[in-house]
Scaffold this motif. Sequence first.
Motif, PDB file in Angstrom:
ATOM      1  N   ASN A 145       1.716  37.549 -26.170  1.00 52.56           N
ATOM      2  CA  ASN A 145       1.462  38.524 -25.117  1.00 52.56           C
ATOM      3  C   ASN A 145       0.531  39.618 -25.626  1.00 52.56           C
ATOM      4  OD1 ASN A 145       2.994  40.326 -26.648  1.00 52.56           O
ATOM      5  ND2 ASN A 145       4.815  40.144 -25.357  1.00 52.56           N
ATOM      6  N   ILE A 146       0.313  40.650 -24.824  1.00 51.55           N
ATOM      7  CA  ILE A 146      -0.673  41.665 -25.178  1.00 51.55           C
ATOM      8  C   ILE A 146      -0.228  42.513 -26.368  1.00 51.55           C
ATOM      9  CG2 ILE A 146      -1.671  41.804 -22.877  1.00 51.55           C
ATOM     10  CD1 ILE A 146       0.001  44.283 -22.369  1.00 51.55           C
ATOM     11  N   ASP A 147       1.063  42.459 -26.730  1.00 50.97           N
ATOM     12  CA  ASP A 147       1.556  43.194 -27.889  1.00 50.97           C
ATOM     13  C   ASP A 147       1.747  42.283 -29.100  1.00 50.97           C
ATOM     14  OD1 ASP A 147       1.672  45.751 -26.716  1.00 50.97           O
ATOM     15  OD2 ASP A 147       3.532  45.201 -25.687  1.00 50.97           O
ATOM     16  N   SER A 148       1.082  41.111 -29.059  1.00 51.12           N
ATOM     17  CA  SER A 148       1.114  40.149 -30.162  1.00 51.12           C
ATOM     18  C   SER A 148       2.509  39.597 -30.435  1.00 51.12           C
ATOM     19  CB  SER A 148       0.538  40.776 -31.440  1.00 51.12           C
ATOM     20  OG  SER A 148      -0.805  41.156 -31.241  1.00 51.12           O
ATOM     21  N   GLU A 149       3.350  39.560 -29.411  1.00 49.82           N
ATOM     22  CA  GLU A 149       4.671  38.950 -29.533  1.00 49.82           C
ATOM     23  C   GLU A 149       4.595  37.509 -29.025  1.00 49.82           C
ATOM     24  OE1 GLU A 149       7.585  40.140 -30.784  1.00 49.82           O
ATOM     25  OE2 GLU A 149       6.410  41.851 -31.487  1.00 49.82           O
ATOM     26  N   PRO A 150       5.187  36.541 -29.733  1.00 54.68           N
ATOM     27  CA  PRO A 150       5.125  35.150 -29.282  1.00 54.68           C
ATOM     28  C   PRO A 150       5.902  34.950 -27.989  1.00 54.68           C
ATOM     29  CG  PRO A 150       6.649  35.380 -31.137  1.00 54.68           C
ATOM     30  CD  PRO A 150       5.959  36.701 -30.988  1.00 54.68           C
ATOM     31  N   ILE A 151       5.288  34.245 -27.054  1.00 46.97           N
ATOM     32  CA  ILE A 151       5.953  34.008 -25.772  1.00 46.97           C
ATOM     33  C   ILE A 151       6.209  32.524 -25.511  1.00 46.97           C
ATOM     34  CG2 ILE A 151       5.184  36.117 -24.650  1.00 46.97           C
ATOM     35  CD1 ILE A 151       2.863  34.580 -23.444  1.00 46.97           C
ATOM     36  N   LYS A 152       5.460  31.654 -26.193  1.00 47.49           N
ATOM     37  CA  LYS A 152       5.676  30.217 -26.003  1.00 47.49           C
ATOM     38  C   LYS A 152       5.068  29.456 -27.183  1.00 47.49           C
ATOM     39  CE  LYS A 152       5.150  28.339 -21.896  1.00 47.49           C
ATOM     40  NZ  LYS A 152       4.534  27.711 -20.685  1.00 47.49           N
ATOM     41  N   ILE A 153       5.745  28.378 -27.588  1.00 48.20           N
ATOM     42  CA  ILE A 153       5.222  27.495 -28.632  1.00 48.20           C
ATOM     43  C   ILE A 153       5.126  26.097 -28.036  1.00 48.20           C
ATOM     44  CG2 ILE A 153       5.574  26.545 -30.942  1.00 48.20           C
ATOM     45  CD1 ILE A 153       7.219  29.044 -31.600  1.00 48.20           C
ATOM     46  N   GLU A 154       3.941  25.499 -28.127  1.00 48.77           N
ATOM     47  CA  GLU A 154       3.694  24.169 -27.566  1.00 48.77           C
ATOM     48  C   GLU A 154       3.211  23.230 -28.655  1.00 48.77           C
ATOM     49  OE1 GLU A 154       2.397  25.430 -23.032  1.00 48.77           O
ATOM     50  OE2 GLU A 154       0.834  25.231 -24.548  1.00 48.77           O
ATOM     51  N   TRP A 155       3.371  21.916 -28.376  1.00 49.52           N
ATOM     52  CA  TRP A 155       2.898  20.926 -29.330  1.00 49.52           C
ATOM     53  C   TRP A 155       2.469  19.642 -28.629  1.00 49.52           C
ATOM     54  CZ3 TRP A 155       7.396  18.355 -32.567  1.00 49.52           C
ATOM     55  CH2 TRP A 155       8.384  17.893 -31.716  1.00 49.52           C
ATOM     56  N   ARG A 156       1.710  18.838 -29.355  1.00 44.99           N
ATOM     57  CA  ARG A 156       1.423  17.467 -28.979  1.00 44.99           C
ATOM     58  C   ARG A 156       2.177  16.575 -29.959  1.00 44.99           C
ATOM     59  NH1 ARG A 156      -4.592  18.823 -28.194  1.00 44.99           N
ATOM     60  NH2 ARG A 156      -4.957  18.640 -25.943  1.00 44.99           N
ATOM     61  N   LYS A 157       3.198  15.888 -29.466  1.00 44.70           N
ATOM     62  CA  LYS A 157       3.998  15.064 -30.369  1.00 44.70           C
ATOM     63  C   LYS A 157       3.189  13.909 -30.940  1.00 44.70           C
ATOM     64  CE  LYS A 157       8.189  13.988 -29.568  1.00 44.70           C
ATOM     65  NZ  LYS A 157       9.433  13.471 -28.943  1.00 44.70           N
ATOM     66  N   THR A 158       2.242  13.418 -30.159  1.00 42.89           N
ATOM     67  CA  THR A 158       1.342  12.372 -30.639  1.00 42.89           C
ATOM     68  C   THR A 158      -0.090  12.851 -30.483  1.00 42.89           C
ATOM     69  OG1 THR A 158       1.247  11.313 -28.473  1.00 42.89           O
ATOM     70  CG2 THR A 158       2.967  10.555 -29.989  1.00 42.89           C
ATOM     71  N   VAL A 159      -1.015  12.184 -31.151  1.00 45.04           N
ATOM     72  CA  VAL A 159      -2.403  12.621 -31.162  1.00 45.04           C
ATOM     73  C   VAL A 159      -2.970  12.748 -29.757  1.00 45.04           C
ATOM     74  CG1 VAL A 159      -4.733  12.006 -31.879  1.00 45.04           C
ATOM     75  CG2 VAL A 159      -2.830  11.709 -33.461  1.00 45.04           C
ATOM     76  N   ASP A 160      -2.676  11.797 -28.903  1.00 43.07           N
ATOM     77  CA  ASP A 160      -3.236  11.802 -27.555  1.00 43.07           C
ATOM     78  C   ASP A 160      -2.240  12.254 -26.493  1.00 43.07           C
ATOM     79  OD1 ASP A 160      -5.723  10.766 -28.430  1.00 43.07           O
ATOM     80  OD2 ASP A 160      -4.822   8.772 -28.574  1.00 43.07           O
TER      81      ASP A 160
END
Length: 643
Positions: A212-227
């Motif tokens: 967010n605008i205060d540099s606090e993490p709001i979400k973590i996402e990933w790609r489990k596989t390359v595609d």
Amino acid sequence: MLKRTLVAAGVLACSSAFAQAPSAMDLSRHAEINQVALSPDGKYVAMTVPTADEKETQLQIVSLDGSGKTQTLRFGRLEHVSDIVWTADDRITVARARTRPLRPLPVSLGQLFSTNLDGSDQETLFGYFRDSGSTTGRRKDQGFASVAQVIDKEPGMALVQFTCWDCGETPDTVVYKVDTRTGHRDEVERVKGTASIFFDQDGKSRARVLYNIDSEPIKIEWRKTVDGPWTEMPRALAGREIERAFFSKDGKTMYAVLTNGGEATSFYKIDMANETREELPSRAGFDVSGILRAGRGGEPFGSMTDAGKPTIKYFDPTSEYAKLHAGMLKAFPGQLVEILSFTRDNKKVLIYTHSDRNPGAWYVVNRDDNSLQLVAEAMPWIKPQQLAPMMPVEFKSRHGETLQAFVTRQGGGAQPMIVLPHGGPHGPYDRWGFDPDAQFFATRGYTVIQVNYRGSGGQGKKFEESGYREWGGKMQDDLADAVKFAVDNKWADAKRVCTFGASYGGYAALMQPIRFPELYRCAIGYVGVYDLTVMNKAGDIPDTESGRRYLKRVLGDEKAVWIANSPARNVDKIKVPVFLAQGAVDNRVPMDQFNAMKNAMSANGVKVETMVAAGEGHGFFDPKNREALYLKVEDFLKRNDAP
């Protein structure tokens, strides 16, 4: 045992006998070398080297074949460069940089350039250049760019992360694939808002943290596989925030430095297919500061933590690379050895050695014959036998926390003491290593204590936030408790304690004799904050919306509290001599702060001595001004540190 061969200078001497103290100028001069990077084929090192007058930092290419062949490249009059990245055996990318006085190492401005070894085919990769007459500036990048990853399988190609400066308060984070030979770029990833993006070894983005605008993490996402598609990463795997991540060569395993809930970071091995994680060894309670990897792009074999005396944890001490690193430590007893990079064939290793009495040196290890080439020393005029050892210690605060500190001293018995609080205050922290301020005082007969008080970095977000709105409160208690601890251990003469600090450290240096007048004989503030009301109006922090939000978080918004916790508003409580030093063009802590303190003290009849350096900013950059400050402080202490 590694065999030492010399390229640039003699091997560092190791002696426990005290020699003549280093001069004020010895400790004022900046390093001769800022950064070293090894070419992927192991034939060259590239170094960022300040000129003699320190008005430029140039790129120097040195052959490792023993010929002494050197190529020096300039990137513009009065320009500095940093962040060396080899994108191919014959191609180097650097960032245009600026120097910061309290941390003289050049810091990137977010503009990237590339060049061949001989200086040919120079390209501007990212930067903003105005049109000049009929000539159109090629690049119009108003933002910050940094090399995120080199793609080894495609020599010359790199991923560059870019954040725009004029695209609103939360601009997109964009990743480009860049040909560093031609400057051609293709956009490969775009994230709405601020994000940290992590890539596998083929250059595919696989994980990202959104802020967010205060540099606090709001979400973590990933790609489990390359595609695979982007999906939210389970909290049980990702924790609160991933700070660093890299991937196995097959892309199926993520290694991540993360915090689960604001405590200090830990290191995990994450099975992406099965969604399981395994915690790998690191020192509990302290942030992971480094990861040791088994060759170029290899699996991790250890972790490093730099709170207290640096700690290294090998995952398997019998492994090939653990034995290699352990051998390096034996070759440099009493020093920390950091592995910076490997060549493509893993036969050569660039290492950086440093300690409390060694400002730093770079070596290349040849694994074929276990030879060790000295490439460069940061400050070759500094001799370890001249300096004082730095001892990590722990003590209990009056509020019950166990706090970390460092004691630097020569000789035995109770000595006059300098309390040396670090600046920041939130995020930075003192660590074991060469500190010119601590060495200046210690080599002149003082015990020096440096405290990682609440609010300091290195121990997790919660510890850092525990200092919020405690600038004049518990953070000051922590420093006072350190004085009692040193006196109880007979390191300090209770009747001869003074304090010296810069920036927030300058604030603390003046708040200590206000809060604890019985402890101190004198106080020295250097580019310090003295009036919190002024801090909320003047300087570069309140100039921006993010800066104003930061000040509200850490100081609150009650003006009565600001006044109660401002040295300049409480000078009637100062009963000791004071010395104030200031840069005339300081944008972070402007002259308003110095004047508020000086004028208030003069009006109240408090003894104050001053030094204002023309042309200097937030800390003195010119070695002559730094030397003059040391000498004035030394004279001030001689006259005022005793009853």
